[in-house]
Write a protein that holds these residues in place. Structure first.
Motif, PDB file in Angstrom:
ATOM      1  N   UNK A  66      14.206  20.354 -11.994  1.00 21.49           N
ATOM      2  CA  UNK A  66      15.440  19.185 -12.178  1.00 21.49           C
ATOM      3  C   UNK A  66      15.606  18.270 -11.075  1.00 21.49           C
ATOM      4  N   UNK A  67      15.239  18.355  -9.816  1.00 18.15           N
ATOM      5  CA  UNK A  67      15.350  17.656  -8.655  1.00 18.15           C
ATOM      6  C   UNK A  67      14.363  16.892  -8.407  1.00 18.15           C
ATOM      7  N   UNK A  68      13.218  17.370  -8.708  1.00 17.83           N
ATOM      8  CA  UNK A  68      11.980  16.639  -8.457  1.00 17.83           C
ATOM      9  C   UNK A  68      11.391  16.007  -9.565  1.00 17.83           C
ATOM     10  N   UNK A  69      10.971  14.619  -9.448  1.00 21.48           N
ATOM     11  CA  UNK A  69      10.483  13.966 -10.473  1.00 21.48           C
ATOM     12  C   UNK A  69       9.157  14.058 -10.933  1.00 21.48           C
ATOM     13  N   UNK A  70       8.127  14.237 -10.281  1.00 19.18           N
ATOM     14  CA  UNK A  70       6.915  14.033 -11.057  1.00 19.18           C
ATOM     15  C   UNK A  70       6.410  15.550 -11.231  1.00 19.18           C
ATOM     16  N   UNK A  71       6.332  15.708 -12.838  1.00 14.00           N
ATOM     17  CA  UNK A  71       5.932  17.036 -13.022  1.00 14.00           C
ATOM     18  C   UNK A  71       4.534  17.187 -13.661  1.00 14.00           C
ATOM     19  N   UNK A  89       4.692  17.357  -8.147  1.00 11.77           N
ATOM     20  CA  UNK A  89       4.102  16.555  -6.901  1.00 11.77           C
ATOM     21  C   UNK A  89       5.426  15.814  -6.592  1.00 11.77           C
ATOM     22  N   UNK A  90       5.776  16.103  -5.130  1.00 10.42           N
ATOM     23  CA  UNK A  90       6.619  15.755  -4.763  1.00 10.42           C
ATOM     24  C   UNK A  90       6.378  14.949  -3.174  1.00 10.42           C
ATOM     25  N   UNK A  91       6.426  13.555  -3.006  1.00 13.52           N
ATOM     26  CA  UNK A  91       6.024  12.934  -1.929  1.00 13.52           C
ATOM     27  C   UNK A  91       4.484  13.432  -1.526  1.00 13.52           C
ATOM     28  N   UNK A  92       4.640  14.144  -0.503  1.00 14.86           N
ATOM     29  CA  UNK A  92       3.054  14.646  -0.176  1.00 14.86           C
ATOM     30  C   UNK A  92       2.804  16.069  -0.706  1.00 14.86           C
ATOM     31  N   UNK A 132      10.425  21.963   2.546  1.00 21.74           N
ATOM     32  CA  UNK A 132       9.080  21.647   2.352  1.00 21.74           C
ATOM     33  C   UNK A 132       8.441  21.520   3.747  1.00 21.74           C
ATOM     34  N   UNK A 133       9.343  20.791   4.412  1.00 23.43           N
ATOM     35  CA  UNK A 133       8.628  20.482   5.951  1.00 23.43           C
ATOM     36  C   UNK A 133       8.049  21.603   6.577  1.00 23.43           C
ATOM     37  N   UNK A 134       8.551  22.826   6.103  1.00 19.48           N
ATOM     38  CA  UNK A 134       7.983  23.832   7.007  1.00 19.48           C
ATOM     39  C   UNK A 134       7.031  24.691   6.077  1.00 19.48           C
ATOM     40  N   UNK A 193       0.821  -1.373  -0.016  1.00 15.80           N
ATOM     41  CA  UNK A 193      -0.118   0.044  -0.216  1.00 15.80           C
ATOM     42  C   UNK A 193       0.784   1.258  -0.011  1.00 15.80           C
ATOM     43  N   UNK A 194       0.487   2.268  -0.864  1.00 16.31           N
ATOM     44  CA  UNK A 194       1.098   3.507  -0.927  1.00 16.31           C
ATOM     45  C   UNK A 194       0.174   4.613  -0.105  1.00 16.31           C
ATOM     46  N   UNK A 195       0.406   5.018   0.976  1.00 13.53           N
ATOM     47  CA  UNK A 195      -0.324   5.905   1.577  1.00 13.53           C
ATOM     48  C   UNK A 195      -1.687   5.349   1.812  1.00 13.53           C
TER      49      UNK A 195
END
Lengths: 245, 247
Positions: free
Chosen positions: B242-247, B227-230, B32-34, A187-189
């Protein structure tokens, strides 16, 4: 709701007959041919080869896509398809396993009768499996076409694309996972992996609700496609071992 | 190799710039965590946008758009041509997007950038399918003459969100476009009236009397997000792209 009439008598949710064959080119490290109805695409994979291209990250494997149209010169359309395919394949491959290598995927269009991009994505995915490139899960691509009156039809032919096209969407979903591992690890999330979406390319004007409708229809059809993919990729195994030189 | 330990030990002593270059993903994740980004933007905010119409005086319509540092110059040149037989009362638009080497250190002369033809095609698809321009307005004499609008967009500075800036400059150029005055001479050919007064010597009726503008209907607008993680970041810069993958 009225049923829409399609020229070849299919229901709106019905896909054309699928055919997939692997290992058809002997020099390529992996190859596959995928056909949906009359649309046929041939994909070949060479790799991994040493070295990455100039601007690519050397800490990861690089995927290069070359798209060859059936006729005519290579233009912007082919470049766009190459980029879409490259991004999609990059997200399904495990890029950290072979860093500083390049895997080339060559896609040759044999015949175009609608839903060409989806056919190519499916063929490329099968070719990657045939070559043994490590991938996280397979990608299953569907094309949904939106007609003027708001109907969503799946897997349009070229004629349907030209006549009815108010807009269409190419959607790529990860395939369903059958695994020996316990449920929790997949499961992802908190949601199963197959509820995600890898790529979505849309053309034409459509409202947000229509797009979401396309998404859920495509998602439902992707389950059938991924079963077909799994069956056709499994069958080859016993005969492969007898071909070993 | 103990990389996580290395960054943990050094992060207190290393300069911010060095940390940003060596561990870019970690640098961004700390921000991003902030819920903020290194340029002090909250995650959902786009960069400051400016638009200047009429940047190119010799073109029939032009605009310069800047989103943060990303700069796009769009210019439209109109030419008369004969329309195709299957749409005799429609004009035509040709859209081309160029990324000259000035825009970014990764673009070198002679090697075309991967992104340029893709953005170019996406731009033409968007502009033509959005219904912004009614091609029938570009027609002059049905079946014989129609306008061909050549839209060229040059990227002067590529700092992320290229498609957004290009679309903005294209739409602005079309809104600034003034169709030149032409008249039909004896051979049945269309001649463009030049600016310096031919004054009262015009004995032929101009086909369109004054410079008119196109009516634009629904204007297309775009926003690029990553979109990067959450986290969802709106309007990424080139470094973020260039560093984050999902465009």
């Amino acid at each position: 709701m009225m049923e829409i009439d399609r020229a070849d008598g299919r229901t709106p949710n019905q896909l054309r007959p699928l055919a997939c064959s692997r290992n058809i080119l002997h020099r390529a490290h992996g190859s596959a041919s995928w056909s949906q109805g009359d649309t046929k695409v041939l994909a070949a994979v060479y790799g991994p080869k040493a070295g990455t291209k100039k601007n690519e990250n050397p800490e990861k494997a690089c995927i290069e896509v070359i798209w060859k149209p059936k006729t005519g010169q290579i233009g912007k359309l082919e470049k766009e398809y190459e980029m879409i395919l490259k991004r999609t394949l990059q997200s399904i491959c495990i890029l950290t396993i072979n860093p500083n290598t390049t895997t080339s995927v060559i896609v040759q269009v044999v015949h175009d009768d609608g839903a060409l991009l989806t056919c190519a994505i499916n063929a490329a995915c099968a070719a990657l499996v045939d070559a043994g490139i490590p991938i996280k899960h397979l990608a299953v691509a569907i094309c949904c076409c939106l007609a003027e009156d708001g109907y969503v039809i799946l897997d349009p032919t070229k004629l349907e694309e030209q006549q009815k096209m108010k807009g269409f969407a190419f959607l790529v979903f990860p395939n369903s996972i059958h695994s020996v591992l316990p449920e929790g690890s997949l499961l992802v999330e908190g949601e199963p992996v197959e509820h995600g979406i890898i790529t979505s390319v849309t053309h034409g004007l459509m409202s947000v609700e229509e797009y979401l409708k396309c998404l859920e229809r495509g998602h439902a059809a992707s389950a059938k496609l991924s079963d077909f993919l799994r069956r056709s990729l499994k069958l080859q195994l016993p005969s492969d071992s007898s071909k070993a030189k | 190799m103990g990389l996580p330990n290395v960054s943990g030990d050094l992060s207190a002593e290393m300069e911010v710039d060095a940390f940003r270059r060596l561990f870019p993903l970690r640098f961004y994740e700390r921000h991003l965590s902030e819920s903020i980004r290194p340029d002090a933007r909250p995650l959902g905010r786009a960069r400051d946008t400016t638009l200047a119409l009429g940047a190119v005086a010799s073109a029939d319509g032009s605009a310069l758009a800047k989103i943060g540092s990303t700069t796009m110059l769009a210019a439209i040149k109109m030419e008369v041509m004969s329309p195709s037989t299957d749409s005799p009362d429609e004009g035509c638009i040709a859209i081309d997007f160029h990324m000259p080497p000035i825009c970014s250190p990764i673009v070198r002369p002679g090697r075309p950038v991967e992104a340029a033809p893709v953005v170019s095609k996406q731009l033409s698809d968007t502009i033509l399918s959005s219904g912004m321009i009614n091609l029938k307005e570009l027609s002059l004499v049905s079946g014989k003459a129609a306008w061909m609008a050549y839209l060229d967009i040059y990227c002067l500075d590529a700092d992320g969100a290229l498609f957004d800036a290009a679309l903005l400059s294209a739409v602005a150029a079309f809104s600034h476009l003034q169709i030149p005055i032409v008249f039909l001479n004896d051979d049945g050919k269309i001649v463009v009236v030049s600016e310096e007064g031919e004054g009262g010597k015009l004995d032929k009726e101009p086909v369109n009397k004054e410079k008119r503008k196109l009516t634009l209907r629904s204007l297309p607008f775009s926003l690029t997000c990553i979109l990067h993680k959450n986290y969802i970041l709106a309007d990424p810069t080139a470094e973020e792209e260039s560093i984050m993958e999902l465009l």
